[in-house]
Design an enzyme around this catalytic site. Structure first.
Site, PDB file in Angstrom:
ATOM      1  N   GLY A   1       0.841  -1.180   0.000  1.00 31.51           N
ATOM      2  CA  GLY A   1       0.000   0.000   0.000  1.00 31.51           C
ATOM      3  C   GLY A   1       0.880   1.234   0.000  1.00 31.51           C
ATOM      4  O   GLY A   1       2.013   1.191   0.490  1.00 31.51           O
TER       5      GLY A   1
ATOM      6  N   GLN B   1       3.049   9.911   1.154  1.00 32.13           N
ATOM      7  CA  GLN B   1       4.311   9.184   1.279  1.00 32.13           C
ATOM      8  C   GLN B   1       5.243   9.416   0.098  1.00 32.13           C
ATOM      9  O   GLN B   1       6.397   8.998   0.136  1.00 32.13           O
ATOM     10  CB  GLN B   1       4.055   7.687   1.432  1.00 32.13           C
ATOM     11  CG  GLN B   1       3.402   7.322   2.742  1.00 32.13           C
ATOM     12  CD  GLN B   1       3.224   5.826   2.834  1.00 32.13           C
ATOM     13  OE1 GLN B   1       2.235   5.292   2.342  1.00 32.13           O
ATOM     14  NE2 GLN B   1       4.187   5.169   3.444  1.00 32.13           N
TER      15      GLN B   1
ATOM     16  N   CYS C   1       5.532   0.186   7.691  1.00 30.98           N
ATOM     17  CA  CYS C   1       5.243   1.331   6.832  1.00 30.98           C
ATOM     18  C   CYS C   1       6.524   1.729   6.109  1.00 30.98           C
ATOM     19  O   CYS C   1       7.588   1.799   6.737  1.00 30.98           O
ATOM     20  CB  CYS C   1       4.718   2.494   7.675  1.00 30.98           C
ATOM     21  SG  CYS C   1       4.291   3.959   6.726  1.00 30.98           S
ATOM     22  N   LEU C   2       6.420   1.993   4.816  1.00 35.19           N
ATOM     23  CA  LEU C   2       7.596   2.404   4.056  1.00 35.19           C
ATOM     24  C   LEU C   2       8.196   3.701   4.587  1.00 35.19           C
ATOM     25  O   LEU C   2       9.396   3.916   4.469  1.00 35.19           O
ATOM     26  CB  LEU C   2       7.238   2.557   2.574  1.00 35.19           C
ATOM     27  CG  LEU C   2       6.813   1.271   1.859  1.00 35.19           C
ATOM     28  CD1 LEU C   2       6.356   1.575   0.437  1.00 35.19           C
ATOM     29  CD2 LEU C   2       7.921   0.240   1.862  1.00 35.19           C
TER      30      LEU C   2
ATOM     31  N   HIS D   1      -4.890   1.498   7.018  1.00 36.95           N
ATOM     32  CA  HIS D   1      -3.546   2.045   7.226  1.00 36.95           C
ATOM     33  C   HIS D   1      -3.295   3.205   6.252  1.00 36.95           C
ATOM     34  O   HIS D   1      -2.841   4.283   6.663  1.00 36.95           O
ATOM     35  CB  HIS D   1      -2.512   0.925   7.022  1.00 36.95           C
ATOM     36  CG  HIS D   1      -1.092   1.368   7.134  1.00 36.95           C
ATOM     37  ND1 HIS D   1      -0.310   1.063   8.212  1.00 36.95           N
ATOM     38  CD2 HIS D   1      -0.306   2.090   6.289  1.00 36.95           C
ATOM     39  CE1 HIS D   1       0.904   1.572   8.037  1.00 36.95           C
ATOM     40  NE2 HIS D   1       0.924   2.203   6.873  1.00 36.95           N
ATOM     41  N   GLU D   2      -3.589   2.978   4.973  1.00 34.91           N
ATOM     42  CA  GLU D   2      -3.340   4.018   3.973  1.00 34.91           C
ATOM     43  C   GLU D   2      -4.287   5.205   4.139  1.00 34.91           C
ATOM     44  O   GLU D   2      -3.887   6.357   3.962  1.00 34.91           O
ATOM     45  CB  GLU D   2      -3.432   3.439   2.554  1.00 34.91           C
ATOM     46  CG  GLU D   2      -2.428   2.336   2.253  1.00 34.91           C
ATOM     47  CD  GLU D   2      -0.981   2.678   2.570  1.00 34.91           C
ATOM     48  OE1 GLU D   2      -0.592   3.865   2.464  1.00 34.91           O
ATOM     49  OE2 GLU D   2      -0.216   1.759   2.923  1.00 34.91           O
TER      50      GLU D   2
ATOM     51  N   HIS E   1      -2.986   7.665   6.516  1.00 39.14           N
ATOM     52  CA  HIS E   1      -1.997   8.596   5.954  1.00 39.14           C
ATOM     53  C   HIS E   1      -2.667   9.851   5.401  1.00 39.14           C
ATOM     54  O   HIS E   1      -2.129  10.949   5.531  1.00 39.14           O
ATOM     55  CB  HIS E   1      -1.182   7.931   4.841  1.00 39.14           C
ATOM     56  CG  HIS E   1      -0.034   7.118   5.317  1.00 39.14           C
ATOM     57  ND1 HIS E   1       1.040   7.640   6.005  1.00 39.14           N
ATOM     58  CD2 HIS E   1       0.217   5.788   5.198  1.00 39.14           C
ATOM     59  CE1 HIS E   1       1.898   6.693   6.289  1.00 39.14           C
ATOM     60  NE2 HIS E   1       1.420   5.543   5.820  1.00 39.14           N
TER      61      HIS E   1
END
Length: 186
Positions: free
Chosen positions: A45, A50, A95-96, A137-138, A141
């Site tokens: 994701g 991000q 998370c990236l 999660h996304e 963001h």
């Protein structure tokens, strides 16, 4: 061209994202590049904040999870969570933007979401399992929320050194990152 992943500590990750319309420049190319960046970074994701864009857009590709029976590869534009429901369950998230940190996060098992696809066609769908988790999660963001915000204060305190190292760019990653405070000291 892969985008740089915006690292923890960048103020953009704390902003609420802006809705976009169908005239957003080069939207389809942006979405394609987001998928490429996410896949090259081994993510499932990725949200626009991000990659340094404060717009209401995220993508999910759960097709790489061989255990997932309900695989999806979708873009979500201007999403709105209608409802989360089902049991609360903890599952390890990463998370990236926070490389090297993985912690159990409690979320509901299902989500109903209204969103536009890349052709600006409206959808309302319900997702469960890993798809619901990645979507939630996304979506966070887009609201300026990181998964670490959902941890106990004690757990966040225990992660403070790792978070500080990410913030200053003192972390090894195998994908390009944008460290907002690197070299500026904190």
């Amino acid at each position: 061209m892969n985008f740089k992943i915006t690292a923890y500590g960048h103020p953009l990750l704390r902003k609420i994202s802006e809705d976009i319309d169908k005239n957003y420049p080069d939207l389809k190319e942006l979405i394609e590049e987001m998928f490429k960046t996410m896949e090259d970074s081994s993510g499932i994701g990725l949200a626009a904040p991000q990659i340094g864009k404060s717009i209401s857009l995220f993508i999910v590709n759960s097709t790489i999870d061989e255990n997932n029976k309900n695989k999806i590869k979708k873009s979500f534009i201007n999403p709105e969570i209608i409802e989360t429901f089902g049991k609360d369950y903890a599952f390890e998230e990463g998370c990236l933007s926070l490389p090297g940190i993985r912690e159990n996060v409690v979320r509901k098992e299902k989500v109903t979401i209204n969103y536009l696809d890349e052709n600006f066609k409206e959808h309302e769908e319900t997702f469960d399992g890993i798809n619901a988790r990645v979507i939630l999660h996304e979506y966070d963001h887009l609201e300026g929320i990181l998964f670490t915000d959902r941890l106990s204060s004690l757990k966040r305190k225990m992660l403070s050194r790792q978070l500080k190292n990410i913030k200053i760019g003192n972390v090894d990653v195998d994908y390009p990152m944008d460290f907002y405070t690197k070299g500026k000291g904190i």
